[in-house]
Design an enzyme around this catalytic site. Structure first.
Site, mmCIF file in Angstrom:
data_model
loop_
_atom_site.group_PDB
_atom_site.id
_atom_site.type_symbol
_atom_site.label_atom_id
_atom_site.label_comp_id
_atom_site.label_asym_id
_atom_site.label_seq_id
_atom_site.Cartn_x
_atom_site.Cartn_y
_atom_site.Cartn_z
ATOM 1 N N ASN A 1 -5.612 -4.388 -6.606
ATOM 2 C CA ASN A 1 -6.810 -3.784 -6.030
ATOM 3 C C ASN A 1 -6.675 -2.291 -5.754
ATOM 4 O OD1 ASN A 1 -9.199 -3.750 -3.907
ATOM 5 N ND2 ASN A 1 -7.348 -3.150 -2.773
ATOM 6 N N ILE B 1 -19.472 -0.427 -2.408
ATOM 7 C CA ILE B 1 -19.122 -1.182 -1.202
ATOM 8 C C ILE B 1 -18.820 -0.196 -0.074
ATOM 9 C CG2 ILE B 1 -17.532 -2.936 -0.265
ATOM 10 C CD1 ILE B 1 -19.163 -3.918 -2.731
ATOM 11 N N LYS C 1 -11.683 1.503 -15.373
ATOM 12 C CA LYS C 1 -12.214 0.184 -15.006
ATOM 13 C C LYS C 1 -12.606 -0.614 -16.252
ATOM 14 C CE LYS C 1 -11.639 0.639 -10.550
ATOM 15 N NZ LYS C 1 -10.596 -0.158 -9.860
ATOM 16 N N THR D 1 -16.742 1.207 2.081
ATOM 17 C CA THR D 1 -15.307 1.333 2.405
ATOM 18 C C THR D 1 -15.006 2.821 2.520
ATOM 19 O OG1 THR D 1 -14.463 1.649 0.166
ATOM 20 C CG2 THR D 1 -14.811 -0.636 0.854
ATOM 21 N N TYR E 1 -12.546 7.336 -14.011
ATOM 22 C CA TYR E 1 -12.697 6.075 -13.263
ATOM 23 C C TYR E 1 -13.362 5.017 -14.143
ATOM 24 C CZ TYR E 1 -13.925 3.008 -9.298
ATOM 25 O OH TYR E 1 -14.052 1.936 -8.441
ATOM 26 N N ASP F 1 0.859 -1.193 0.000
ATOM 27 C CA ASP F 1 0.000 0.000 0.000
ATOM 28 C C ASP F 1 0.891 1.238 0.000
ATOM 29 O OD1 ASP F 1 -3.277 0.201 1.010
ATOM 30 O OD2 ASP F 1 -2.096 2.050 0.885
HETATM 31 P P1 NAI Z 1 -10.069 2.165 -0.013
HETATM 32 O O1 NAI Z 1 -9.861 3.619 -0.216
HETATM 33 O O2 NAI Z 1 -10.697 1.674 1.247
HETATM 34 O O3 NAI Z 1 -8.674 1.392 -0.187
HETATM 35 C C1 NAI Z 1 -7.823 1.654 -1.264
HETATM 36 C C2 NAI Z 1 -6.404 1.437 -0.809
HETATM 37 O O4 NAI Z 1 -5.542 1.670 -1.946
HETATM 38 C C3 NAI Z 1 -5.951 2.421 0.287
HETATM 39 O O5 NAI Z 1 -5.315 1.713 1.333
HETATM 40 C C4 NAI Z 1 -4.988 3.353 -0.417
HETATM 41 O O6 NAI Z 1 -3.932 3.816 0.421
HETATM 42 C C5 NAI Z 1 -4.454 2.434 -1.505
HETATM 43 N N1 NAI Z 1 -3.920 3.188 -2.647
HETATM 44 C C6 NAI Z 1 -4.498 4.226 -3.298
HETATM 45 N N2 NAI Z 1 -3.693 4.644 -4.278
HETATM 46 C C7 NAI Z 1 -2.597 3.858 -4.255
HETATM 47 C C8 NAI Z 1 -1.412 3.807 -5.006
HETATM 48 N N3 NAI Z 1 -1.169 4.674 -6.013
HETATM 49 N N4 NAI Z 1 -0.487 2.856 -4.716
HETATM 50 C C9 NAI Z 1 -0.704 1.982 -3.710
HETATM 51 N N5 NAI Z 1 -1.802 1.998 -2.945
HETATM 52 C C10 NAI Z 1 -2.735 2.929 -3.212
HETATM 53 O O7 NAI Z 1 -10.863 1.687 -1.310
HETATM 54 P P2 NAI Z 1 -11.720 0.378 -1.649
HETATM 55 O O8 NAI Z 1 -13.118 0.803 -1.730
HETATM 56 O O9 NAI Z 1 -11.336 -0.766 -0.795
HETATM 57 O O10 NAI Z 1 -11.235 0.134 -3.154
HETATM 58 C C11 NAI Z 1 -10.376 -0.922 -3.534
HETATM 59 C C12 NAI Z 1 -10.588 -1.176 -5.008
HETATM 60 O O11 NAI Z 1 -11.933 -1.548 -5.228
HETATM 61 C C13 NAI Z 1 -10.321 0.039 -5.902
HETATM 62 O O12 NAI Z 1 -9.674 -0.392 -7.084
HETATM 63 C C14 NAI Z 1 -11.733 0.533 -6.225
HETATM 64 O O13 NAI Z 1 -11.776 1.217 -7.435
HETATM 65 C C15 NAI Z 1 -12.468 -0.786 -6.280
HETATM 66 N N6 NAI Z 1 -13.905 -0.668 -6.106
HETATM 67 C C16 NAI Z 1 -14.420 -0.095 -4.986
HETATM 68 C C17 NAI Z 1 -15.790 0.027 -4.854
HETATM 69 C C18 NAI Z 1 -16.423 0.663 -3.680
HETATM 70 O O14 NAI Z 1 -17.614 0.984 -3.773
HETATM 71 N N7 NAI Z 1 -15.741 0.854 -2.563
HETATM 72 C C19 NAI Z 1 -16.695 -0.452 -5.922
HETATM 73 C C20 NAI Z 1 -16.029 -1.086 -7.021
HETATM 74 C C21 NAI Z 1 -14.679 -1.167 -7.105
#
Ligand code: NAI
Length: 251
Positions: free
Chosen positions: A91, A190, A161, A192, A157, A38
């Site tokens: 992810n 989700i 995707k 989060t 975005y 991360d």
């Molecule tokens: P989150 O914000 O809780 O976690 C994302 C993590 O990625 C964080 O720990 C952040 O520090 C890390 N991160 C961000 N940019 C980074 C980079 N350049 N290098 C390394 N780490 C980095 O987000 P969430 O919701 O868990 O999202 C995870 C994945 O799921 C993402 O790809 C998001 O697009 C996808 N997603 C999320 C949805 C939602 O509704 N939460 C729905 C569909 C997909």
């Protein structure tokens, strides 16, 4: 009792929060040695130490996945720490600004494409090269329902995707005969920090309304699908995109 991922070495990018954290925990509980990668080192270290406290195996690694050199180093770190690479969950991601296309800044666009799309290419490139050395592996790219549907004011975005779904198809075609399976998941919205940090009650209700199931999803519900796709139970599943969305995209 033998666990599903005993001895398997798996990288989870964006493993410090949300879906990535739930996936890292679930994989470690099934015996995997997890690299929690991360950009946020504090979150990655806290999660790795929590997993270890529960008897699992995990190591934190700080990497910005939009930097190809950092991604190459992340994969090298996994191999030098645990001797090989068996799996990866690509992810890490950001939502990006919410504005119509004509107002979207060039640098804003580039940033989202770098973090949400280019990073997945960098990850696949170096992960696949490492997996080819040991004869196989499994990868899950975290796309979104917005990998196939549009969403107003989120063009970068949505484009990223959709690109992740395309990359996944190509990786499946190019590497399935070499023992490397690559799939994508398409979560609905989700609960989060990525979603909750930008939501007032009205926006929350708007999003809930888009899911016929009547609620947003939970990180564990996405992690369950990712873990299945990484497992040997999914041995004939590759190059494809799998929804976990409370019927969002069925409409
Ligand atoms: P989150 O914000 O809780 O976690 C994302 C993590 O990625 C964080 O720990 C952040 O520090 C890390 N991160 C961000 N940019 C980074 C980079 N350049 N290098 C390394 N780490 C980095 O987000 P969430 O919701 O868990 O999202 C995870 C994945 O799921 C993402 O790809 C998001 O697009 C996808 N997603 C999320 C949805 C939602 O509704 N939460 C729905 C569909 C997909």
């Amino acid at each position: 009792m033998s666990k599903e991922f005993n001895g398997k070495v798996i990288i989870v990018t964006g493993g410090g929060s949300g879906i990535g954290a739930a996936t890292a925990r679930a994989l470690a509980a099934e015996g995997a040695k997890v690299i929690v990668a991360d950009m946020n080192g504090d979150h990655a270290r806290a999660l790795a130490s929590d997993i270890k406290g529960k008897g699992g195996e995990a190591t934190a690694h700080v990497a910005d996945v939009s930097d190809p050199t950092a991604v190459e180093a992340m994969v090298a770190f996994a191999v030098s720490t645990y001797g090989k690479l068996d799996g990866a969950v690509n992810n890490a991601g950001i939502g990006g600004p919410q504005k119509p296309i004509a107002d979207y800044g060039i640098e804003e666009w580039r940033k989202v494409i770098d973090v949400d799309l280019n990073s997945v290419f960098y990850c696949l490139k170096y992960e696949i090269a490492a997996m080819e050395k040991t004869g196989g592996g499994a990868i899950v790219n975290v796309a979104s329902i917005l990998g196939t549907n549009g969403f107003a004011n989120s063009s970068a975005y949505v484009t990223s995707k959709h690109g992740v779904v395309g990359l996944t198809k190509n990786a499946g075609i190019e590497y399935s005969a070499k023992g490397i399976r690559v799939n994508a998941v398409g979560p609905g919205f989700i609960n989060t920090p990525l979603v909750n940090s930008s939501l007032d009650a009205e926006k929350q209700a708007f999003l809930v309304d888009k899911h016929p199931i009547g609620r947003l999803g939970e990180s564990d519900e996405v992690a369950n699908l990712i873990v299945f796709l990484l497992s040997d139970k999914a041995s004939f599943i590759t190059g494809s995109y799998h929804l976990v969305d409370g019927a969002y995209a069925a409409q």
